[in-house]
Design a protein around this motif. Structure first.
Motif, PDB file in Angstrom:
ATOM      1  N   MET A   3       0.836  -1.198   0.000  1.00 25.23           N
ATOM      2  CA  MET A   3       0.000   0.000   0.000  1.00 25.23           C
ATOM      3  C   MET A   3       0.877   1.256   0.000  1.00 25.23           C
ATOM      4  O   MET A   3       2.021   1.218   0.397  1.00 25.23           O
ATOM      5  CB  MET A   3      -0.898   0.041   1.234  1.00 25.23           C
ATOM      6  N   ALA A   4       0.272   2.338  -0.375  1.00 22.31           N
ATOM      7  CA  ALA A   4       0.985   3.612  -0.433  1.00 22.31           C
ATOM      8  C   ALA A   4       1.117   4.220   0.959  1.00 22.31           C
ATOM      9  O   ALA A   4       0.372   3.883   1.879  1.00 22.31           O
ATOM     10  CB  ALA A   4       0.237   4.566  -1.345  1.00 22.31           C
ATOM     11  N   ALA A   5       2.042   5.126   1.080  1.00 24.82           N
ATOM     12  CA  ALA A   5       2.260   5.820   2.345  1.00 24.82           C
ATOM     13  C   ALA A   5       1.294   6.996   2.480  1.00 24.82           C
ATOM     14  O   ALA A   5       0.896   7.618   1.496  1.00 24.82           O
ATOM     15  CB  ALA A   5       3.692   6.319   2.422  1.00 24.82           C
ATOM     16  N   CYS A   6       0.912   7.288   3.702  1.00 24.40           N
ATOM     17  CA  CYS A   6       0.053   8.439   4.001  1.00 24.40           C
ATOM     18  C   CYS A   6       0.789   9.714   3.578  1.00 24.40           C
ATOM     19  O   CYS A   6       1.955   9.907   3.938  1.00 24.40           O
ATOM     20  CB  CYS A   6      -0.239   8.454   5.500  1.00 24.40           C
ATOM     21  N   PRO A   7       0.133  10.603   2.820  1.00 25.64           N
ATOM     22  CA  PRO A   7       0.810  11.820   2.375  1.00 25.64           C
ATOM     23  C   PRO A   7       1.083  12.825   3.507  1.00 25.64           C
ATOM     24  O   PRO A   7       1.877  13.737   3.336  1.00 25.64           O
ATOM     25  CB  PRO A   7      -0.147  12.405   1.340  1.00 25.64           C
ATOM     26  N   ASP A  53      -9.951   2.308   5.038  1.00 24.30           N
ATOM     27  CA  ASP A  53     -11.076   3.165   5.438  1.00 24.30           C
ATOM     28  C   ASP A  53     -10.789   4.647   5.227  1.00 24.30           C
ATOM     29  O   ASP A  53     -11.717   5.440   5.083  1.00 24.30           O
ATOM     30  CB  ASP A  53     -11.428   2.943   6.910  1.00 24.30           C
ATOM     31  N   TYR A  54      -9.523   5.032   5.242  1.00 16.43           N
ATOM     32  CA  TYR A  54      -9.158   6.452   5.130  1.00 16.43           C
ATOM     33  C   TYR A  54      -8.251   6.725   3.942  1.00 16.43           C
ATOM     34  O   TYR A  54      -7.637   7.785   3.867  1.00 16.43           O
ATOM     35  CB  TYR A  54      -8.464   6.921   6.412  1.00 16.43           C
ATOM     36  N   ARG A  55      -8.153   5.780   3.019  1.00 15.25           N
ATOM     37  CA  ARG A  55      -7.240   5.887   1.885  1.00 15.25           C
ATOM     38  C   ARG A  55      -7.344   7.248   1.220  1.00 15.25           C
ATOM     39  O   ARG A  55      -8.448   7.719   1.018  1.00 15.25           O
ATOM     40  CB  ARG A  55      -7.536   4.790   0.862  1.00 15.25           C
ATOM     41  N   PRO A  56      -6.297   7.961   0.936  1.00 15.53           N
ATOM     42  CA  PRO A  56      -4.899   7.552   0.988  1.00 15.53           C
ATOM     43  C   PRO A  56      -4.232   7.816   2.332  1.00 15.53           C
ATOM     44  O   PRO A  56      -3.012   7.738   2.439  1.00 15.53           O
ATOM     45  CB  PRO A  56      -4.264   8.401  -0.101  1.00 15.53           C
ATOM     46  N   PHE A  57      -5.007   8.126   3.346  1.00 13.08           N
ATOM     47  CA  PHE A  57      -4.446   8.468   4.650  1.00 13.08           C
ATOM     48  C   PHE A  57      -4.390   7.255   5.566  1.00 13.08           C
ATOM     49  O   PHE A  57      -4.994   6.219   5.291  1.00 13.08           O
ATOM     50  CB  PHE A  57      -5.266   9.583   5.298  1.00 13.08           C
TER      51      PHE A  57
END
Length: 54
Positions: free
Chosen positions: A1-5, A14-18
């Motif tokens: 998965m990507a990292a939280c910006p 549930d909070y993607r991208p966070f």
């Protein structure tokens, strides 16, 4: 998965991208304060150019 910006932790679906509601709220606050902008001339300048017939 990507990292939280915001904080760099792994994002949560549930909070993607966070990674959390907190980081999502921090990002929303940045938008509401006007910290994020799209480069270009201010809209007021564009409107005044149209009024002049340019």
């Amino acid at each position: 998965m990507a990292a939280c910006p915001i904080c760099g932790k792994e994002s949560v679906s549930d909070y993607r991208p966070f990674c959390s509601k907190r980081c999502a709220d921090v990002d929303l606050a940045h938008w509401l304060r006007g910290d994020y902008v799209i480069p270009g001339p201010p809209l007021d300048d564009i409107a005044s150019d149209e009024d002049k017939g340019e």
